[in-house]
Design a protein around this motif. Sequence first.
Motif, PDB file in Angstrom:
ATOM      1  N   HIS A  64     -11.367  18.864  76.519  1.00 10.26           N
ATOM      2  CA  HIS A  64     -11.280  17.905  77.604  1.00 10.26           C
ATOM      3  C   HIS A  64     -11.234  16.489  77.045  1.00 10.26           C
ATOM      4  O   HIS A  64     -11.833  16.196  76.016  1.00 10.26           O
ATOM      5  N   GLY A 112     -10.898  25.436  81.517  1.00  6.74           N
ATOM      6  CA  GLY A 112     -11.036  25.165  82.941  1.00  6.74           C
ATOM      7  C   GLY A 112     -11.160  23.684  83.246  1.00  6.74           C
ATOM      8  O   GLY A 112     -10.890  22.820  82.406  1.00  6.74           O
ATOM      9  N   GLU A 113     -11.603  23.383  84.451  1.00  4.25           N
ATOM     10  CA  GLU A 113     -11.732  21.995  84.876  1.00  4.25           C
ATOM     11  C   GLU A 113     -12.880  21.309  84.137  1.00  4.25           C
ATOM     12  O   GLU A 113     -13.913  21.924  83.871  1.00  4.25           O
ATOM     13  N   PRO A 114     -12.726  20.024  83.811  1.00  3.11           N
ATOM     14  CA  PRO A 114     -13.814  19.291  83.156  1.00  3.11           C
ATOM     15  C   PRO A 114     -15.072  19.289  84.021  1.00  3.11           C
ATOM     16  O   PRO A 114     -15.001  19.342  85.247  1.00  3.11           O
ATOM     17  N   TRP A 115     -16.225  19.218  83.374  1.00  8.82           N
ATOM     18  CA  TRP A 115     -17.479  19.253  84.136  1.00  8.82           C
ATOM     19  C   TRP A 115     -18.461  18.167  83.700  1.00  8.82           C
ATOM     20  O   TRP A 115     -19.635  18.214  84.048  1.00  8.82           O
ATOM     21  N   ASP A 145      -8.716  29.088  77.980  1.00  8.75           N
ATOM     22  CA  ASP A 145      -8.709  27.979  78.921  1.00  8.75           C
ATOM     23  C   ASP A 145     -10.140  27.536  79.201  1.00  8.75           C
ATOM     24  O   ASP A 145     -10.973  28.341  79.605  1.00  8.75           O
TER      25      ASP A 145
END
Length: 289
Positions: free
Chosen positions: A132, A213-216, A211
Motif C-alpha cells: 500500500h 486488499g483495501e488499505p486499512w 492481494d
Amino acid sequence: MQTIHVNGVDLGVRTDGNPAHPAVLLLHGAGHSSAAWDERFCARLAAGGRFVIRLDSRDAGVSTTYPPGKPDYALRDLVSDAAATLDALGVRSAHVLAMSQGAATAQLLAIDHPDRVASLALHASTPGGPGHDNPDLPGPTEEISALFTAEPVEPDWSDRTQVIDYLVAAERPFAAASRPFDETATRALATRLYEHARDIAAQITNPFLIDAGEPWRDRLSTIHIPTVVFHGGDDPFFPPAHGEALSYEISGARFITLPGTGHELFPEHTWDTVLAGLADLHNLRAEDA
C-alpha cells in the motif's frame, strides 16, 4: 506438529508449553514458515508461562500449497485462517507476535476480530500493510529496490544445496548493515525452511503475489489493546519511520527499536529485549521470560 483443516485448507501448527497458559500465536513473514522461529526463542516463551502456537500460513511449511506463481487466496484469507486456527485449538483469545506479512495479518486480525486478540506485538511492519502507498514514509534502500526489478535467477528447486544457497543469498540484503552478516545462523534458518517445506518454490514465490486488499491504515485507530511495535534500526525494506508511524496510529502502542537489526526475524542478540517487552505486554514478570 499437527495439521488442522480449516477454511477448506490444511494448515500446519506447532505448539509448545502448557495449553492452560495464555496463548501466543506466532505469525511468520512472507517466504518463511513456522520453522523460521528459533526453537530456543520459543522455548523461552513457553518457559515464561505461555502456550506458544506457531502457524504455517498457506503455501508455507506443510500447509496447503498452490502452483508457484498462482496463489488462489488473498491476505484476508490468512486473517480468517488465523482466527480459525484459534477455534480449532480451543483458544478464545491469544496474544499475537508477528513479523512483516504476518504483522499485516495480525493488524487485520485485531481490527476485524478484536475479541480474538489479547495483545499485539508487531515487528518489521508498516501501517496498513505491505503493497500500500504511504507517501509520507521512506521507501526501501536502493539495494532492496533493485532486487525487485532484477530478481536473481531461481535455483533448481529439486537441488537441496542450490536452494539453501539461494535462501541464504535472499536473506543477506535484508540483514543489518551495522553488524557482520551471520552466515551460520542464516544458513541454519535456510536449512530449517527448506526441510520443513512441502513445496519450497511455492513458499518463496506465492506469498509475494497475493492481494493485500483495501488499505486499512485509517482503521488502525480502532485497535484498543496493548500493543508493542518492534522495529530494526537498520531495516532496509521498511525503514524505522514505518514502525514509528505504526505505533503512532495505534493508541497507546509502545515503540521499541532493535539496534543492529534489519528486516529479519529477531536475531539472537535481540532476544532479551524482545522477551522483556513481551513480558511487560503480557503482564508477566520480565524475569520469567
